[in-house]
Design a protein around this motif. Structure first.
Motif, PDB file in Angstrom:
ATOM      1  N   ALA A 142       0.825  -0.932   0.258  1.00  0.00           N
ATOM      2  CA  ALA A 142       0.264   0.411   0.182  1.00  0.00           C
ATOM      3  C   ALA A 142       0.726   1.407  -0.030  1.00  0.00           C
ATOM      4  O   ALA A 142       2.049   1.059   0.681  1.00  0.00           O
ATOM      5  CB  ALA A 142      -0.935   0.082   1.338  1.00  0.00           C
ATOM      6  N   ASN A 143       0.132   2.311  -0.452  1.00  0.00           N
ATOM      7  CA  ASN A 143       0.956   3.560  -0.638  1.00  0.00           C
ATOM      8  C   ASN A 143       0.758   4.684   0.638  1.00  0.00           C
ATOM      9  O   ASN A 143       2.109   5.299   1.032  1.00  0.00           O
ATOM     10  CB  ASN A 143       0.911   4.770  -1.465  1.00  0.00           C
ATOM     11  N   ALA A 144      -0.443   4.096   0.935  1.00  0.00           N
ATOM     12  CA  ALA A 144      -0.477   4.528   2.457  1.00  0.00           C
ATOM     13  C   ALA A 144      -2.055   3.975   3.215  1.00  0.00           C
ATOM     14  O   ALA A 144      -2.068   3.527   2.301  1.00  0.00           O
ATOM     15  CB  ALA A 144      -1.467   6.574   1.725  1.00  0.00           C
ATOM     16  N   TYR A 145      -1.938   4.762   4.358  1.00  0.00           N
ATOM     17  CA  TYR A 145      -2.283   4.096   5.163  1.00  0.00           C
ATOM     18  C   TYR A 145      -3.596   4.854   6.327  1.00  0.00           C
ATOM     19  O   TYR A 145      -2.769   5.934   6.904  1.00  0.00           O
ATOM     20  CB  TYR A 145      -2.022   3.293   6.089  1.00  0.00           C
ATOM     21  N   LEU A 146      -5.009   5.048   6.377  1.00  0.00           N
ATOM     22  CA  LEU A 146      -5.910   5.859   6.628  1.00  0.00           C
ATOM     23  C   LEU A 146      -6.378   4.986   7.642  1.00  0.00           C
ATOM     24  O   LEU A 146      -7.143   3.763   6.991  1.00  0.00           O
ATOM     25  CB  LEU A 146      -6.648   6.831   5.883  1.00  0.00           C
ATOM     26  N   THR A 147      -6.636   5.604   8.970  1.00  0.00           N
ATOM     27  CA  THR A 147      -7.575   5.250  10.181  1.00  0.00           C
ATOM     28  C   THR A 147      -8.930   5.276   9.649  1.00  0.00           C
ATOM     29  O   THR A 147      -9.406   6.314  10.048  1.00  0.00           O
ATOM     30  CB  THR A 147      -6.731   5.383  11.394  1.00  0.00           C
ATOM     31  N   LYS A 148     -10.220   4.526  10.102  1.00  0.00           N
ATOM     32  CA  LYS A 148     -11.444   4.974  10.300  1.00  0.00           C
ATOM     33  C   LYS A 148     -11.489   5.884  11.757  1.00  0.00           C
ATOM     34  O   LYS A 148     -10.987   5.055  13.288  1.00  0.00           O
ATOM     35  CB  LYS A 148     -11.940   4.133  10.705  1.00  0.00           C
ATOM     36  N   PRO A 149     -12.246   6.675  11.958  1.00  0.00           N
ATOM     37  CA  PRO A 149     -13.153   8.100  11.587  1.00  0.00           C
ATOM     38  C   PRO A 149     -12.225   8.103  10.128  1.00  0.00           C
ATOM     39  O   PRO A 149     -10.867   9.021  10.929  1.00  0.00           O
ATOM     40  CB  PRO A 149     -13.973   8.258  12.012  1.00  0.00           C
ATOM     41  N   ILE A 150     -12.522   8.681   8.762  1.00  0.00           N
ATOM     42  CA  ILE A 150     -11.812   8.819   8.254  1.00  0.00           C
ATOM     43  C   ILE A 150     -12.114  10.762   8.157  1.00  0.00           C
ATOM     44  O   ILE A 150     -12.909  10.888   8.355  1.00  0.00           O
ATOM     45  CB  ILE A 150     -11.967   8.758   7.106  1.00  0.00           C
ATOM     46  N   GLN A 151     -10.660  11.382   7.741  1.00  0.00           N
ATOM     47  CA  GLN A 151     -10.907  12.590   7.824  1.00  0.00           C
ATOM     48  C   GLN A 151     -11.608  13.208   6.069  1.00  0.00           C
ATOM     49  O   GLN A 151     -10.603  12.737   5.353  1.00  0.00           O
ATOM     50  CB  GLN A 151      -9.968  13.700   8.011  1.00  0.00           C
ATOM     51  N   THR A 152     -12.892  13.412   5.089  1.00  0.00           N
ATOM     52  CA  THR A 152     -12.661  13.243   4.452  1.00  0.00           C
ATOM     53  C   THR A 152     -12.174  14.266   2.985  1.00  0.00           C
ATOM     54  O   THR A 152     -11.197  13.976   2.010  1.00  0.00           O
ATOM     55  CB  THR A 152     -13.728  13.490   3.485  1.00  0.00           C
TER      56      THR A 152
END
Length: 128
Positions: free
Chosen positions: A99-109
């Motif tokens: 993966a190039n990037a990893y975001l955790t929920k809840p996400i900021q749109t």
């Protein structure tokens, strides 16, 4: 025109991500409900960005990413993971598999839109 594939088993979350990405000018969003569905769509089309959840039935996001990275036609496809798995080891595993990037929920749109825009423009995401 940029084609983005959003892979998420939760219809509500998939809709939220898709809606956010549609704010990026010239972006077309295709949705998939799990890794198997995503692979079918990838084999039948061209995508500029893949956004996937990790925990999904049938095939999870980690397996999906590893299969995409092994395919010479899609090896360089930018991938963002969006997941509830926020532990450092989960993040490292996601990035290690490709993966190039990893975001955790809840996400900021707004963060998602900026990250997606940067990857579509070929700008590497900042580590973190």
């Amino acid at each position: 025109m940029s084609n983005v594939l959003v892979v998420e088993d939760s219809p509500t979350m998939r809709q939220l991500i898709s809606f956010a990405l549609k704010r990026v000018p010239g972006t077309q969003v295709t949705e998939a409900s799990d890794g198997v569905d995503a692979l079918k769509k990838i084999s039948g089309g061209r995508f500029d960005l893949l956004i996937t959840d990790v925990n999904m039935p049938v095939m999870d996001g980690i397996k999906l990413i590893s299969l995409v990275r092994k395919d010479p036609n899609h090896r360089d496809l930018p991938i963002i993971i969006i997941t509830t798995e926020g532990a450092d080891e989960d993040r490292k595993r996601g990035l290690a598999v490709g993966a190039n990037a990893y975001l955790t929920k809840p996400i900021q749109t707004s963060s998602l839109v900026k990250l997606a825009t940067d990857l579509l423009e070929g700008i590497a995401p900042q580590a973190g």
